[in-house]
Every structure is written in structure tokens, then in C-alpha cells.
Write an enzyme that holds these catalytic residues in place. Structure first.
Site, mmCIF file in Angstrom:
data_model
loop_
_atom_site.group_PDB
_atom_site.id
_atom_site.type_symbol
_atom_site.label_atom_id
_atom_site.label_comp_id
_atom_site.label_asym_id
_atom_site.label_seq_id
_atom_site.Cartn_x
_atom_site.Cartn_y
_atom_site.Cartn_z
ATOM 1 N N GLY A 192 37.265 59.625 53.529
ATOM 2 C CA GLY A 192 36.538 58.485 54.088
ATOM 3 C C GLY A 192 36.232 58.605 55.569
ATOM 4 N N ASN B 212 22.582 58.155 50.706
ATOM 5 C CA ASN B 212 23.638 59.156 50.539
ATOM 6 C C ASN B 212 23.688 60.045 51.767
ATOM 7 O OD1 ASN B 212 25.574 60.808 49.128
ATOM 8 N ND2 ASN B 212 23.930 62.245 48.629
ATOM 9 N N HIS C 18 24.842 63.844 52.890
ATOM 10 C CA HIS C 18 25.140 65.115 52.216
ATOM 11 C C HIS C 18 25.312 66.218 53.259
ATOM 12 C CE1 HIS C 18 25.138 68.012 48.938
ATOM 13 N NE2 HIS C 18 24.389 68.776 49.715
HETATM 14 C C1 GRF Z 1 31.359 64.676 53.096
HETATM 15 O O1 GRF Z 1 31.071 65.964 53.567
HETATM 16 C C2 GRF Z 1 30.253 64.196 52.198
HETATM 17 O O2 GRF Z 1 28.981 64.478 52.640
HETATM 18 C C3 GRF Z 1 30.607 65.002 50.975
HETATM 19 O O3 GRF Z 1 31.989 64.827 50.840
HETATM 20 C C4 GRF Z 1 32.548 64.718 52.140
HETATM 21 C C5 GRF Z 1 33.340 63.456 52.166
HETATM 22 O O4 GRF Z 1 34.034 63.325 53.360
HETATM 23 N N1 GRF Z 1 29.816 64.678 49.840
HETATM 24 P P1 GRF Z 1 34.677 61.939 53.791
HETATM 25 O O5 GRF Z 1 35.420 61.372 52.584
HETATM 26 O O6 GRF Z 1 33.588 61.033 54.261
HETATM 27 O O7 GRF Z 1 35.638 62.309 54.896
#
Ligand code: GRF
Length: 177
Positions: free
Chosen positions: A18, A100, A102
Site C-alpha cells: 500500500g 490504475n 502500473h
Molecule cells: C505497485 O508497483 C503497483 O503498480 C503494482 O504493485 C505494486 C504495489 O505496491 N501493480 P504498493 O502496494 O502500492 O506498495
């Protein structure tokens, strides 16, 4: 960019640490996050939400109808997928306006292990925020930022995550509650 979302209510969906949720939570003076949803009950991101008194919901058993009910109950207008590692079905995507974040320069490296794959290929790295359509990691790009590629995977990964957080903040820079 999301200034049209004035006084709107957001749900954030996560699966893990998160850190992107944390970037969103730091915007509390301009952003109403009414609900944080995780498909993993032990996701650390849930604690971040609870510490701020934000209601949380555990999404289980692919109960998309149950999730829709929760979203309606919390008067959610928009959804932000911040590391939510499940694919949202077409019906769900059609009912909501979803964004989203990414960790690649889409359309390059959609799907899983984007950071590892782009690093191994010696490709450009970075992060993207896009509107969600019923196709994985596709949809109109809202913001994108290249990051520095370092000598090691972990250092490059750090730079990508930093850029994700920067983009999240930038996305709501002009937003007013
Ligand atoms: C991030 O790199 C997001 O883009 C990917 O998973 C990761 C999640 O990180 N899909 P976090 O839970 O926000 O630290």
C-alpha cells in the site's frame, strides 16, 4: 487532471504494502477516500487505512456483486487501483470509473513482473496512470513518467516506485475537495 472529481468519493483497491495508497492518503486535504478494499486480509495497506480511521473491506471469493454493494453503500464515485492484483471483470469495469497505476511505460510491459521484465530487457522503465477498460493494463493514459534505470534491479525498482508515488500525487494536484 482529476479536478473534475470535485467533492467525489473514492475507493482505493489494494493487495499489498500500500505504498501507493499511502501517497493517496497523504492527499487527504484534497481527496475523500471513503473506503479501502483489499483482496488480502493481511495486506499491510489495510493498517495504513485503519490508522487514519478509513473503513476497510475484504474482498473475498470473487464476490463482485458484494463489492458493488459495498461501493454503493459508501457512495463511491471513483475507484483507484493501487496495486490491486486481480483482474476486474468486464461487468464491474463497465459500472465504474476506475483508474490504475502500473509500474511500466504502458503499453510496454503490461501484466505481472513488469519491473523485472523491463529491467532484464534493458528497456526504458517508468510508471503510468491510466483509465481502466475491460482489458488488462490498457485504456487511455492519463500520466506517465520515465524513471532512471540504475545498475541493479532493486535500485531501478526503487526509482519506478518513486515515480508511481509522484504520479499519484500529480494526478490530484488540482483536485479540490
Ligand atoms: C505497485 O508497483 C503497483 O503498480 C503494482 O504493485 C505494486 C504495489 O505496491 N501493480 P504498493 O502496494 O502500492 O506498495
Amino acid at each position: 487532471m482529476m479536478s473534475d472529481t470535485l467533492r467525489s468519493n473514492w475507493a482505493v483497491m489494494i493487495s499489498g504494502t500500500g505504498s501507493n495508497l499511502a501517497a493517496l492518503l497523504d492527499l487527504e486535504s484534497v481527496l475523500n477516500i471513503n473506503l479501502v478494499i483489499s483482496n488480502k486480509e493481511n495486506a499491510y495497506g489495510l493498517s495504513r487505512a485503519r490508522r487514519r480511521g478509513i473503513p476497510t473491506f475484504i474482498f473475498q471469493n470473487n464476490d463482485w456483486d458484494g463489492l458493488q454493494k459495498q461501493l454503493n453503500q459508501y457512495l463511491i464515485d471513483y475507484i483507484f487501483l493501487a496495486g490491486f492484483m486481480k483482474i476486474c471483470p468486464e461487468n464491474f469495469v463497465k459500472n465504474w470509473e476506475i483508474y490504475n497505476v502500473h509500474p511500466s511505460l504502458l503499453p510496454a510491459y503490461p501484466g505481472l513482473q513488469s519491473i523485472e521484465r523491463s529491467f532484464q530487457d534493458g528497456a526504458e522503465m517508468g510508471a503510468t496512470i491510466h483509465k481502466v477498460i475491460p482489458a488488462v493494463d490498457e485504456g487511455p493514459i492519463i500520466l506517465q513518467k520515465k524513471s532512471t534505470v540504475a545498475d541493479t534491479l532493486s535500485a531501478s525498482e526503487f526509482q519506478v516506485h518513486l515515480n508511481e508515488h509522484r504520479l499519484v500525487r500529480k494526478a490530484f494536484a488540482c483536485h479540490k475537495k
